[in-house]
Design a protein around this motif. Structure first.
Motif, PDB file in Angstrom:
ATOM      1  N   MET A   1       0.891  -1.125  -0.049  1.00  0.00           N
ATOM      2  CA  MET A   1      -0.061  -0.145   0.136  1.00  0.00           C
ATOM      3  C   MET A   1       0.968   1.211  -0.160  1.00  0.00           C
ATOM      4  SD  MET A   1      -3.098  -0.893   2.658  1.00  0.00           S
ATOM      5  CE  MET A   1      -2.000  -1.423   4.383  1.00  0.00           C
ATOM      6  N   CYS A   2       0.228   2.297  -0.611  1.00  0.00           N
ATOM      7  CA  CYS A   2       1.164   3.590  -0.550  1.00  0.00           C
ATOM      8  C   CYS A   2       0.112   4.760  -0.419  1.00  0.00           C
ATOM      9  CB  CYS A   2       1.608   3.591  -2.099  1.00  0.00           C
ATOM     10  SG  CYS A   2       3.111   2.563  -2.259  1.00  0.00           S
ATOM     11  N   LEU A   3       0.979   5.721  -0.208  1.00  0.00           N
ATOM     12  CA  LEU A   3       0.344   7.021   0.117  1.00  0.00           C
ATOM     13  C   LEU A   3       1.283   7.922  -0.962  1.00  0.00           C
ATOM     14  CD1 LEU A   3      -1.736   8.657   1.668  1.00  0.00           C
ATOM     15  CD2 LEU A   3       0.125   9.104   3.266  1.00  0.00           C
ATOM     16  N   ARG A   4       0.303   8.623  -1.692  1.00  0.00           N
ATOM     17  CA  ARG A   4       0.892   9.341  -2.834  1.00  0.00           C
ATOM     18  C   ARG A   4       0.810  10.864  -2.348  1.00  0.00           C
ATOM     19  NH1 ARG A   4      -0.178   7.753  -9.026  1.00  0.00           N
ATOM     20  NH2 ARG A   4       1.392   6.346  -8.383  1.00  0.00           N
ATOM     21  N   PHE A   5       2.008  11.505  -2.550  1.00  0.00           N
ATOM     22  CA  PHE A   5       2.303  13.044  -2.062  1.00  0.00           C
ATOM     23  C   PHE A   5       2.056  13.658  -3.467  1.00  0.00           C
ATOM     24  CE2 PHE A   5       4.860  16.686  -1.503  1.00  0.00           C
ATOM     25  CZ  PHE A   5       4.379  17.035  -0.483  1.00  0.00           C
ATOM     26  N   HIS A   6       1.036  14.117  -3.988  1.00  0.00           N
ATOM     27  CA  HIS A   6       1.002  15.319  -5.027  1.00  0.00           C
ATOM     28  C   HIS A   6       1.493  16.675  -4.775  1.00  0.00           C
ATOM     29  CE1 HIS A   6      -1.429  12.315  -7.559  1.00  0.00           C
ATOM     30  NE2 HIS A   6      -1.625  12.077  -6.412  1.00  0.00           N
ATOM     31  N   TYR A   7       2.338  17.108  -5.846  1.00  0.00           N
ATOM     32  CA  TYR A   7       2.697  18.641  -5.680  1.00  0.00           C
ATOM     33  C   TYR A   7       2.938  19.080  -7.225  1.00  0.00           C
ATOM     34  CZ  TYR A   7       7.476  16.860  -6.239  1.00  0.00           C
ATOM     35  OH  TYR A   7       8.507  16.368  -6.784  1.00  0.00           O
ATOM     36  N   LEU A   8       3.226  20.543  -7.159  1.00  0.00           N
ATOM     37  CA  LEU A   8       3.563  20.893  -8.264  1.00  0.00           C
ATOM     38  C   LEU A   8       4.486  22.331  -8.196  1.00  0.00           C
ATOM     39  CD1 LEU A   8       1.115  23.906  -9.168  1.00  0.00           C
ATOM     40  CD2 LEU A   8       0.280  21.919  -7.698  1.00  0.00           C
ATOM     41  N   TYR A   9       5.127  22.687  -9.207  1.00  0.00           N
ATOM     42  CA  TYR A   9       5.818  23.971  -9.310  1.00  0.00           C
ATOM     43  C   TYR A   9       4.757  24.949 -10.306  1.00  0.00           C
ATOM     44  CZ  TYR A   9       8.880  27.652 -10.359  1.00  0.00           C
ATOM     45  OH  TYR A   9       9.640  28.835 -10.264  1.00  0.00           O
ATOM     46  N   ARG A  10       5.064  26.015 -10.001  1.00  0.00           N
ATOM     47  CA  ARG A  10       4.089  27.129 -10.870  1.00  0.00           C
ATOM     48  C   ARG A  10       5.153  28.335 -11.083  1.00  0.00           C
ATOM     49  NH1 ARG A  10      -1.608  28.156 -10.428  1.00  0.00           N
ATOM     50  NH2 ARG A  10      -1.497  27.058  -8.685  1.00  0.00           N
ATOM     51  N   ASP A  11       5.504  28.435 -12.256  1.00  0.00           N
ATOM     52  CA  ASP A  11       6.654  29.658 -12.610  1.00  0.00           C
ATOM     53  C   ASP A  11       5.791  31.022 -12.537  1.00  0.00           C
ATOM     54  OD1 ASP A  11       5.518  29.838 -14.990  1.00  0.00           O
ATOM     55  OD2 ASP A  11       7.326  29.134 -15.924  1.00  0.00           O
ATOM     56  N   ALA A  12       6.555  32.003 -12.875  1.00  0.00           N
ATOM     57  CA  ALA A  12       5.994  33.298 -12.737  1.00  0.00           C
ATOM     58  C   ALA A  12       5.049  33.689 -13.929  1.00  0.00           C
ATOM     59  CB  ALA A  12       7.123  34.257 -13.057  1.00  0.00           C
ATOM     60  N   PHE A  15       3.236  28.882 -15.706  1.00  0.00           N
ATOM     61  CA  PHE A  15       3.200  27.514 -16.290  1.00  0.00           C
ATOM     62  C   PHE A  15       3.312  26.430 -14.956  1.00  0.00           C
ATOM     63  CE2 PHE A  15       4.218  30.276 -19.759  1.00  0.00           C
ATOM     64  CZ  PHE A  15       3.622  29.874 -20.733  1.00  0.00           C
ATOM     65  N   LYS A  16       2.644  25.400 -15.277  1.00  0.00           N
ATOM     66  CA  LYS A  16       2.798  24.445 -13.952  1.00  0.00           C
ATOM     67  C   LYS A  16       3.400  22.978 -14.640  1.00  0.00           C
ATOM     68  CE  LYS A  16      -1.533  26.166 -12.439  1.00  0.00           C
ATOM     69  NZ  LYS A  16      -2.040  26.960 -13.801  1.00  0.00           N
ATOM     70  N   ARG A  17       4.228  22.523 -13.577  1.00  0.00           N
ATOM     71  CA  ARG A  17       4.755  21.037 -13.754  1.00  0.00           C
ATOM     72  C   ARG A  17       4.346  20.420 -12.396  1.00  0.00           C
ATOM     73  NH1 ARG A  17      10.689  20.698 -15.511  1.00  0.00           N
ATOM     74  NH2 ARG A  17       9.658  20.941 -17.565  1.00  0.00           N
ATOM     75  N   PHE A  18       3.644  19.288 -12.919  1.00  0.00           N
ATOM     76  CA  PHE A  18       2.966  18.478 -11.839  1.00  0.00           C
ATOM     77  C   PHE A  18       4.064  17.418 -11.239  1.00  0.00           C
ATOM     78  CE2 PHE A  18      -0.451  20.690 -13.579  1.00  0.00           C
ATOM     79  CZ  PHE A  18      -1.086  21.007 -12.619  1.00  0.00           C
ATOM     80  N   GLY A  19       4.127  16.784 -10.207  1.00  0.00           N
ATOM     81  CA  GLY A  19       4.797  15.416  -9.781  1.00  0.00           C
ATOM     82  C   GLY A  19       4.177  14.979  -8.552  1.00  0.00           C
ATOM     83  N   LEU A  58      10.784  20.190  -9.405  1.00  0.00           N
ATOM     84  CA  LEU A  58      10.090  20.244 -10.399  1.00  0.00           C
ATOM     85  C   LEU A  58      10.258  21.560 -11.277  1.00  0.00           C
ATOM     86  CD1 LEU A  58       6.467  19.091  -9.242  1.00  0.00           C
ATOM     87  CD2 LEU A  58       8.265  17.780 -10.350  1.00  0.00           C
ATOM     88  N   HIS A  59      11.331  22.489 -11.264  1.00  0.00           N
ATOM     89  CA  HIS A  59      11.490  23.600 -11.708  1.00  0.00           C
ATOM     90  C   HIS A  59      11.720  23.510 -13.268  1.00  0.00           C
ATOM     91  CE1 HIS A  59      12.433  25.498  -8.126  1.00  0.00           C
ATOM     92  NE2 HIS A  59      12.012  26.448  -8.465  1.00  0.00           N
ATOM     93  N   PHE A  60      11.381  24.082 -14.166  1.00  0.00           N
ATOM     94  CA  PHE A  60      11.715  24.107 -15.636  1.00  0.00           C
ATOM     95  C   PHE A  60      13.142  24.424 -15.495  1.00  0.00           C
ATOM     96  CE2 PHE A  60       7.111  25.417 -15.174  1.00  0.00           C
ATOM     97  CZ  PHE A  60       6.786  24.385 -16.076  1.00  0.00           C
ATOM     98  N   GLY A  61      13.817  24.070 -17.152  1.00  0.00           N
ATOM     99  CA  GLY A  61      14.958  24.165 -17.324  1.00  0.00           C
ATOM    100  C   GLY A  61      15.845  25.354 -16.756  1.00  0.00           C
ATOM    101  N   SER A  62      15.296  26.715 -17.186  1.00  0.00           N
ATOM    102  CA  SER A  62      15.806  27.957 -16.917  1.00  0.00           C
ATOM    103  C   SER A  62      15.219  28.764 -15.613  1.00  0.00           C
ATOM    104  CB  SER A  62      16.029  28.661 -18.110  1.00  0.00           C
ATOM    105  OG  SER A  62      14.825  29.108 -18.752  1.00  0.00           O
TER     106      SER A  62
END
Length: 105
Positions: A1-12, A15-19, A58-62
């Motif tokens: 069994m697992c517990l999944r921790f959802h989070y994201l990075y939102r830039d200025a 734009f969002k990247r989810f993980g 989860l940051h974008f490349g630059s």
């Protein structure tokens, strides 16, 4: 069994990247209590430094230092009957915010 921790990075530019990260649990968690625990370690009940939470960046490349920031956002927890976690949830919880803590051997 697992517990999944959802989070994201939102830039200025909003734009969002989810993980997510899966953590092993030995019994079905009380999600309300676990969410309250996580929120108690967040800035303004939402933000965290990925290094203090031992989750991938989860940051974008630059990054634009004038516009972007270092905060990630907590989204939610999800209980999974099946999943593949490498770290136990209770061990992860003990390490949040402790610089000397390591999840690796």
């Amino acid at each position: 069994m697992c517990l999944r921790f959802h989070y994201l990075y939102r830039d200025a530019g909003n734009f969002k990247r989810f993980g997510f990260v899966d953590f092993l649990v030995s019994e079905i968690p009380d999600l309300f209590s676990e969410i309250e625990f996580v929120k108690s370690h967040l800035v303004d009940g939402l933000y965290f430094d990925h290094r203090a939470f031992f989750v991938p960046d989860l940051h974008f490349g630059s990054l634009d230092d004038e516009l972007d920031h270092g905060w990630h956002e907590f989204s939610h927890l999800e209980w999974l009957q099946d999943g593949f976690g490498d770290v136990e949830w209770e061990i992860w919880k003990r390490g949040i915010g402790r610089e000397e803590f390591s999840l690796v051997g």
